[in-house]
Design an enzyme around this catalytic site. Structure first.
Site: not given
Ligand code: DAK
Length: 255
Positions: A62, A107, A110, A130
């Site tokens: 992200a 992300g 993911e 993260e």
């Protein structure tokens, strides 16, 4: 065609590229919106390949600069929206293949796990870093990672934030195999090999596996036999079996 997400047909396969190389393809709101728009219209493609533009990254996570501006409420909205886009990817009727060509962190990892299968280039690096940023995975990483690699390994990867190289990713089930050559070409070839099979049957296989993940075996087998029976309402079942019995190649129409 969006600014950061483009798609092109290669035969029966739709190749979707997240292309924001200045930020190693990091997922900001615009990237997620453009990806959602592409997923909403895959036409008659029989498989989808997802990859990252440039030489270094699949998706490096992200967008940290964008996340730095969030408060608890907007973080919840951002995570909910990101999760919904990844849910759409996961639930796409056709098979999806992540062609991981570099960093797939946070992300990005993911996103790869929301695909049905992951092929890794020799330079692929996976991880959920993260906690180094003071947050937890927010696009499903604490959940899909467990399903891919098991609880203990998922805990280790989330707690330590360590990077996982391609060979190890295969060993622990995060990726299917390491590709020596061009990972997108190999993913397209995998997609084409799937596209040669009965499209409805492939889609129902996907449904049977996805919808029953975590269900008790008895209930899952009930669902499986209902989907099996549904195949007998299709022209492809008749064609597939007639072709076998007639010793010829089947010609499927996807109905
Ligand atoms: N976001 C924004 N920019 C990024 C980025 C990212 N994730 N990753 C890289 N970049 C940018 C760098 O800032 C740099 O920009 P410039 O300085 O050139 O302007 C450019 O991409 C090139 O990166 P580097 O110079 O760092 O390249 P290196 O080869 O030296 O290093 C690297 C590559 C991948 C090891 C490094 O860039 C890196 O560590 N990147 C961050 C990886 C990371 O931590 N990813 C996880 C992000 S956290 C949630 C929702 C979602 C999530 C969590 C919560 N909620 C709302 C609850 C998900 C979180 C994440 O994904």
């Amino acid at each position: 065609m969006g600014e950061f997400v483009r798609s092109e047909r290669r035969g029966a396969v739709l190749v979707v590229t997240i292309d924001r190389p200045k930020a190693l393809n990091a997922l900001n709101l615009q990237v997620l919106q453009e990806l959602e728009a592409v997923l909403a219209d895959v036409g008659d493609a029989r498989a989808l390949v997802l990859t990252g533009g440039g030489e270094k990254a699949f998706v490096a996570g992200a967008d940290i600069a964008a996340m730095a501006e969030l408060d608890a409420l907007t973080a919840h909205r951002f995570a909910a929206y990101g999760q919904s886009v990844l849910d759409k990817l996961e639930a796409l009727p056709i098979p999806t293949i992540a062609a991981v060509n570099g960093f797939a962190l946070g992300g990005g990892c993911e996103l790869s796990m929301a695909c049905d299968m992951t092929l890794a280039s020799a330079t692929a690096v996976f991880g959920q870093p993260e906690v180094k940023l003071g947050v937890i995975p927010g696009f499903g990483g604490t959940q899909r990672l467990v399903r891919r690699v098991g609880t203990q390994r998922a805990r280790e990867l989330c707690f330590t934030a360590r990077n996982v190289k391609a060979e190890e990713a295969v060993a622990i089930g995060l990726a299917l195999r390491v590709v020596a050559g061009n990972v997108v070409d190999e993913a397209v070839a995998l997609g084409e090999s799937i596209a040669a099979n009965g499209p409805v049957a492939v889609q129902l296989c996907k449904r049977a596996i996805l919808d029953n993940d975590g269900q008790p075996l008895g209930a899952a087998l009930v669902a499986e036999r209902q989907l099996f029976a549904l195949c007998f309402a299709t022209a492809d079942q008749k064609e597939g079996m007639a072709a076998f019995l007639g010793k010829r190649k089947a010609s499927f129409v996807g109905k």
